[in-house]
Design a protein around this motif. Structure first.
Motif, short mmCIF file in Angstrom:
data_model
loop_
_atom_site.label_atom_id
_atom_site.label_comp_id
_atom_site.label_asym_id
_atom_site.label_seq_id
_atom_site.Cartn_x
_atom_site.Cartn_y
_atom_site.Cartn_z
N LEU A 15 -14.02 7.56 78.46
CA LEU A 15 -15.01 7.95 77.45
C LEU A 15 -16.40 8.04 78.07
CD1 LEU A 15 -14.12 5.87 74.24
CD2 LEU A 15 -13.83 8.34 74.59
N PRO A 16 -17.22 9.00 77.63
CA PRO A 16 -18.60 9.06 78.13
C PRO A 16 -19.41 7.91 77.56
CG PRO A 16 -18.28 10.64 76.36
CD PRO A 16 -16.92 10.06 76.65
N ASN A 17 -20.51 7.60 78.21
CA ASN A 17 -21.37 6.51 77.78
C ASN A 17 -22.32 6.99 76.68
OD1 ASN A 17 -22.62 4.00 77.68
ND2 ASN A 17 -24.05 4.50 79.32
N VAL A 18 -21.73 7.34 75.55
CA VAL A 18 -22.49 7.81 74.39
C VAL A 18 -21.87 7.19 73.13
CG1 VAL A 18 -23.19 10.00 75.44
CG2 VAL A 18 -21.04 9.87 74.17
N PRO A 19 -22.58 7.21 72.00
CA PRO A 19 -22.03 6.61 70.78
C PRO A 19 -20.73 7.27 70.32
CG PRO A 19 -24.40 6.92 70.58
CD PRO A 19 -23.98 7.63 71.83
N ALA A 20 -19.88 6.44 69.69
CA ALA A 20 -18.64 6.92 69.07
C ALA A 20 -18.91 7.06 67.57
CB ALA A 20 -17.51 5.95 69.33
N ASN A 21 -18.99 8.29 67.09
CA ASN A 21 -19.45 8.56 65.74
C ASN A 21 -18.33 8.67 64.70
OD1 ASN A 21 -22.04 8.82 66.90
ND2 ASN A 21 -21.64 10.96 67.36
N ALA A 22 -17.12 9.01 65.14
CA ALA A 22 -16.01 9.22 64.21
C ALA A 22 -14.71 8.83 64.90
CB ALA A 22 -15.96 10.67 63.75
N VAL A 23 -13.81 8.19 64.16
CA VAL A 23 -12.52 7.77 64.70
C VAL A 23 -11.42 8.15 63.71
CG1 VAL A 23 -11.13 5.87 65.58
CG2 VAL A 23 -13.62 5.79 65.82
N ALA A 24 -10.34 8.73 64.22
CA ALA A 24 -9.19 9.08 63.39
C ALA A 24 -7.91 8.70 64.13
CB ALA A 24 -9.18 10.57 63.08
N VAL A 25 -6.97 8.08 63.40
CA VAL A 25 -5.69 7.68 63.97
C VAL A 25 -4.60 8.58 63.39
CG1 VAL A 25 -4.09 5.79 64.38
CG2 VAL A 25 -6.53 5.31 64.08
N ASP A 26 -3.72 9.08 64.24
CA ASP A 26 -2.62 9.93 63.79
C ASP A 26 -1.71 9.12 62.86
OD1 ASP A 26 -0.35 11.53 63.51
OD2 ASP A 26 -0.38 12.22 65.58
N PRO A 27 -1.52 9.55 61.60
CA PRO A 27 -0.68 8.78 60.69
C PRO A 27 0.79 8.78 61.06
CG PRO A 27 -1.31 10.85 59.67
CD PRO A 27 -2.11 10.73 60.94
N THR A 28 1.19 9.68 61.95
CA THR A 28 2.59 9.71 62.38
C THR A 28 2.80 8.99 63.71
OG1 THR A 28 2.38 11.81 63.61
CG2 THR A 28 2.83 11.96 61.25
N ASP A 29 1.71 8.59 64.37
CA ASP A 29 1.79 7.91 65.66
C ASP A 29 0.56 7.04 65.81
OD1 ASP A 29 1.95 7.03 68.25
OD2 ASP A 29 2.11 9.01 69.17
N GLY A 30 0.71 5.75 65.54
CA GLY A 30 -0.43 4.85 65.54
C GLY A 30 -1.06 4.62 66.90
N ARG A 31 -0.43 5.09 67.97
CA ARG A 31 -1.01 4.96 69.31
C ARG A 31 -1.87 6.17 69.69
NH1 ARG A 31 1.08 1.29 72.68
NH2 ARG A 31 0.84 2.66 74.49
N ARG A 32 -1.84 7.20 68.86
CA ARG A 32 -2.60 8.42 69.14
C ARG A 32 -3.89 8.41 68.32
NH1 ARG A 32 -1.21 14.60 68.05
NH2 ARG A 32 -2.02 15.52 69.97
N VAL A 33 -5.02 8.30 69.02
CA VAL A 33 -6.31 8.09 68.39
C VAL A 33 -7.29 9.16 68.87
CG1 VAL A 33 -8.12 6.40 67.91
CG2 VAL A 33 -5.81 5.62 68.49
N PHE A 34 -8.10 9.66 67.95
CA PHE A 34 -9.12 10.64 68.28
C PHE A 34 -10.49 10.02 68.01
CE2 PHE A 34 -5.33 12.96 67.32
CZ PHE A 34 -5.33 14.04 68.17
#
Length: 208
Positions: free
Chosen positions: A96-115
């Protein structure tokens, strides 16, 4: 007085998380909380080291894995991950770049897949936040938020540009190469201005 509140709802019955800011956009007068009885009672959790710092008015995000109610993500100055229901937090910055994380979403079909949406693009993790790769290079605006369909994983992305706020949404973008191509043609023709990314579909990476 309280400021903005973020709520994350686990599919596990009764489990809720809340991030509460005070009236000057800090956790000092608020905090992170968990409820195990659908909001009837709450207990205070540990707060990430830097949290969302002095800029909680925009980099303030909270999400929980649909597969594991103990796996929680907090977006702020960094992206933080808790594997024990908010008892402790670790920074998740590999890739990840050294910048703020503004939004997070987790795949409802795969809890290990995160955006995660940052000031400079969108990144994806397929190992519950241990490592990341970029899937959307820097564009005309930073990613400030999202809305997600809990059934399908479709994500509406909100960006801020010099011209103001923009919402990008369209049905089934990422489902197949044909759908992606059709959406792009409609966009170039001026008939579609928004696209909803189906994050769990096989052509999601191509779409973005």
């Amino acid at each position: 007085q309280s400021g903005p509140v973020r709520i994350a709802v686990s599919p596990t019955k009764g489990v809720l998380y809340a991030s509460v800011l005070d009236d000057v956009y800090r956790h000092a007068g608020g905090g992170l909380f968990r409820s195990d009885d659908a909001g009837a009672s709450w207990r205070r959790l540990a707060t990430p080291a830097e949290g969302c710092g002095p800029q909680c008015h925009y980099d303030h995000a909270l999400a929980v894995s649909p597969a594991d109610p103990e796996l929680v993500f907090f977006g702020g100055v960094d992206l933080y991950v808790s594997t024990n229901g908010g008892g402790s937090w670790d920074g998740s910055s590999v890739g990840l770049p050294n910048v703020p994380a503004n939004a997070v979403a987790v795949d409802p079909t795969d809890g290990r897949r995160v955006f995660v949406g940052t000031d400079v693009g969108v990144h994806v993790s397929v190992d519950a936040g241990r490592s990341w790769r970029v899937i959307a290079a820097p564009g005309p605006g930073d990613f400030r938020g999202h809305q997600q369909d809990p059934r399908t994983g479709a994500v509406d992305i909100i960006t801020r540009t010099a011209g103001g706020w923009q919402l990008h949404t369209a049905d089934d973008f990422g489902r197949s190469a044909a759908v992606n191509a059709a959406t792009e043609r409609l966009h170039r023709a001026g008939l579609v201005t928004h696209a909803s990314l189906m994050v769990h579909e096989p052509f999601a990476a191509e779409a973005v």
